[in-house]
Design an enzyme around this catalytic site. Structure first.
Site, PDB file in Angstrom:
ATOM      1  CE1 TYR A  11      -3.255   2.911   0.801  1.00 19.64           C
ATOM      2  CE2 TYR A  11      -2.639   2.732   3.116  1.00 19.64           C
ATOM      3  CZ  TYR A  11      -3.334   3.372   2.107  1.00 19.64           C
ATOM      4  OH  TYR A  11      -4.103   4.463   2.410  1.00 19.64           O
ATOM      5  CG  ASN A  33       7.275 -11.987   0.535  1.00 18.13           C
ATOM      6  OD1 ASN A  33       6.489 -11.048   0.668  1.00 18.13           O
ATOM      7  ND2 ASN A  33       7.592 -12.805   1.522  1.00 18.13           N
ATOM      8  CE  LYS A  86      -1.207  -3.222   5.945  1.00 21.53           C
ATOM      9  NZ  LYS A  86      -1.706  -2.078   5.245  1.00 21.53           N
ATOM     10  CB  SER A 126       4.108   2.028  13.511  1.00 23.74           C
ATOM     11  OG  SER A 126       2.884   1.985  14.173  1.00 23.74           O
ATOM     12  CE1 TYR A 151       3.477  -3.542  12.100  1.00 28.77           C
ATOM     13  CE2 TYR A 151       2.330  -2.097  13.652  1.00 28.77           C
ATOM     14  CZ  TYR A 151       3.015  -2.276  12.453  1.00 28.77           C
ATOM     15  OH  TYR A 151       3.240  -1.212  11.620  1.00 28.77           O
ATOM     16  CE  LYS A 155       6.697  -1.655  11.403  1.00 29.69           C
ATOM     17  NZ  LYS A 155       7.504  -1.728  10.175  1.00 29.69           N
ATOM     18  CG  PHE A 180       0.445   9.454  14.072  1.00 25.31           C
ATOM     19  CD1 PHE A 180       1.821   9.699  13.945  1.00 25.31           C
ATOM     20  CD2 PHE A 180      -0.112   9.515  15.335  1.00 25.31           C
ATOM     21  CE1 PHE A 180       2.604   9.998  15.072  1.00 25.31           C
ATOM     22  CE2 PHE A 180       0.656   9.826  16.456  1.00 25.31           C
ATOM     23  CZ  PHE A 180       2.006  10.072  16.328  1.00 25.31           C
ATOM     24  CG  ASN A 181      -4.390   5.818  12.463  1.00 25.57           C
ATOM     25  OD1 ASN A 181      -3.643   6.175  13.359  1.00 25.57           O
ATOM     26  ND2 ASN A 181      -5.290   4.872  12.643  1.00 25.57           N
ATOM     27  CG  PHE A 220     -14.504  -1.260  17.249  1.00 28.69           C
ATOM     28  CD1 PHE A 220     -15.480  -2.250  17.204  1.00 28.69           C
ATOM     29  CD2 PHE A 220     -13.458  -1.332  16.332  1.00 28.69           C
ATOM     30  CE1 PHE A 220     -15.414  -3.282  16.268  1.00 28.69           C
ATOM     31  CE2 PHE A 220     -13.383  -2.359  15.399  1.00 28.69           C
ATOM     32  CZ  PHE A 220     -14.368  -3.336  15.363  1.00 28.69           C
ATOM     33  NE  ARG A 233      -6.717   5.007  17.031  1.00 24.16           N
ATOM     34  CZ  ARG A 233      -7.287   4.993  18.232  1.00 24.16           C
ATOM     35  NH1 ARG A 233      -7.596   6.128  18.845  1.00 24.16           N
ATOM     36  NH2 ARG A 233      -7.554   3.844  18.839  1.00 24.16           N
TER      37      ARG A 233
END
Ligand code: NAD
Ligand code: WQD
Length: 341
Positions: A11, A33, A86, A126, A151, A155, A180-181, A220, A233
């Protein structure tokens, strides 16, 4: 000048390749890969940029295969190391897979960087390295808490490995970028995120719900101590993230006095709640989203957003896109992705 992009079919890697091909005269060598992507990404990049790139299908946890890339391309001047697994929940289920993949691929890249004397490295870090925080916005000097997942540990440890390694290699430099996001897609609508499994992240969940691939979005938690009760966020457009990599590499290449290893936040500095993100999507797509407010998700923090002064000061980076443009491009991409199926 050749630049090696690991995770180039992914991405953020693919958007960064587009940014490089559109704005510099660097030649790109991509490695992936396809563990979380496919070779088709390169066709999309070629369509957008009209340029061909060289790429290898290589697992970076294999040192001899990794070294082949460096052996065959002796004039690489910089590496952007995106390749990693990730997914936060998957890393909790399969910690060894994450430690093995993320740390061994980084170590192999560093071994080759030293052996072939590649002066410049950018490492994908991250905001998850900060763990749970009380003080906002987050600066790079905010002390790191215990990471919330394997994860996030990869990092935190990854940054430390880069730091220790760069220190003892006088000719090498690095920048670790803490995203961040990252969300959104290329403005053409021809490249974006392709979640292989059911998405965990908010924006692909929103667009897949809107297109009808998923039935309903669960927000959530609606009882957090935030303006509207939902989590906050720092969403940042993937093309702004891509541009930051180009600017970071340009600095390392051109500024002899740039520090050996800098750690820099990449966020907009603007906190956006889940409901605000949904409302931005509804506005740009001109449709109502099917969602309801459900229970909190384990491990979520109420709010996190960046102080991005250091990125502005050291890289001259200012994010260009707001949440509406992030949602608009993500929606355009989702619609295009659906047309092809
Ligand atoms: P992605 O999964 O789309 O891209 C990563 C790419 O690396 C994939 O194409 C995958 O196939 C490849 N890869 C993984 N392990 C490999 C290996 N051993 N050998 C070769 N290729 C391998 O993820 P992304 O969103 O583009 O993330 C890129 C980097 O940014 C990652 O390091 C990620 O941890 C970091 N990051 C991402 C986010 C985010 O929300 N997307 C946030 C912060 C940091
Ligand atoms: C965003 C917000 C959810 C899905 C993750 C990683 C982090 C970094 C970025 C890699 C939260 C809410 C989500 C849904 C929802 N990645 N949400 N319904 O958790 O902030 O960060 O990606 O380094 O390490 O943890 O991102 O997109 O999952 O969630 O309400 O179906 O959306 O609660 O508030 P997150 P996210």
């Amino acid at each position: 000048m050749k630049i090696l992009i690991t995770g180039g079919a992914g991405y953020i890697g693919s958007h960064t390749i587009i940014e490089i091909l559109e704005n510099t005269n660097w030649e790109v060598i991509a490695v992936d890969n396809y563990s979380n992507s496919s070779e088709k990404t390169y066709r999309r990049i070629e369509k957008i940029t009209g340029k061909k790139i060289n790429y290898y299908n290589i697992d970076l946890t294999n040192l001899s295969l990794t070294e082949k890339v460096f052996y065959e391309n002796k004039d690489i001047i910089g590496i952007i190391h995106f390749a990693a697994f990730k997914s936060v929940p998957e890393s909790v289920e399969k910690p060894l897979l994450y430690y093995h993949n993320n740390l061994n691929s980084l170590i192999n890249i560093l071994k080759c960087q030293a052996k072939y004397n590649i002066p410049n490295l950018i490492f994908s870090s991250s905001c998850s390295v900060y763990g749970n925080l009380d003080e906002l916005p987050v600066t790079e000097n905010t002390p790191l808490n215990t990471p919330e997942s394997p994860y996030a540990y990869t990092k935190q440890i990854g940054e430390k490995i880069v730091d220790d390694f760069i220190k003892i290699n006088p000719t090498l430099k690095a920048i670790s970028l803490r995203y961040f996001n990252p969300v959104g897609a290329h403005k053409s609508g021809l490249n974006g995120e392709v979640p292989i499994a059911r998405p965990n992240n908010l924006v692909p969940y929103i667009t897949q719900t809107a297109i009808g691939k998923l039935e309903q979005l669960t927000v959530f938690g609606g009882d957090y101590a935030t303006n509207d009760g939902t989590c906050i966020r720092d969403y940042v457009h993937v093309c702004d993230i891509a541009a930051a990599h180009v600017q970071a590499l340009q600095k390392l290449i051109s500024d002899k006095n740039f520090p050996k290893h800098s750690i820099i936040n990449l966020g907009t500095g603007v906190g956006v709640s889940v409901l605000e993100a949904i409302h931005a999507f509804e506005k740009v797509s001109n449709q109502k989203l099917n969602y309801f407010i459900g229970n909190r998700r384990d491990g979520d923090v109420a709010a996190i957003y960046a102080n991005n002064d250091l990125a502005k000061k050291m890289l001259g980076w200012t994010p260009k896109y707001d949440i509406d443009e992030m949602m608009n491009s993500a929606w355009l991409w989702e619609q295009n992705l659906n047309k092809k199926q």
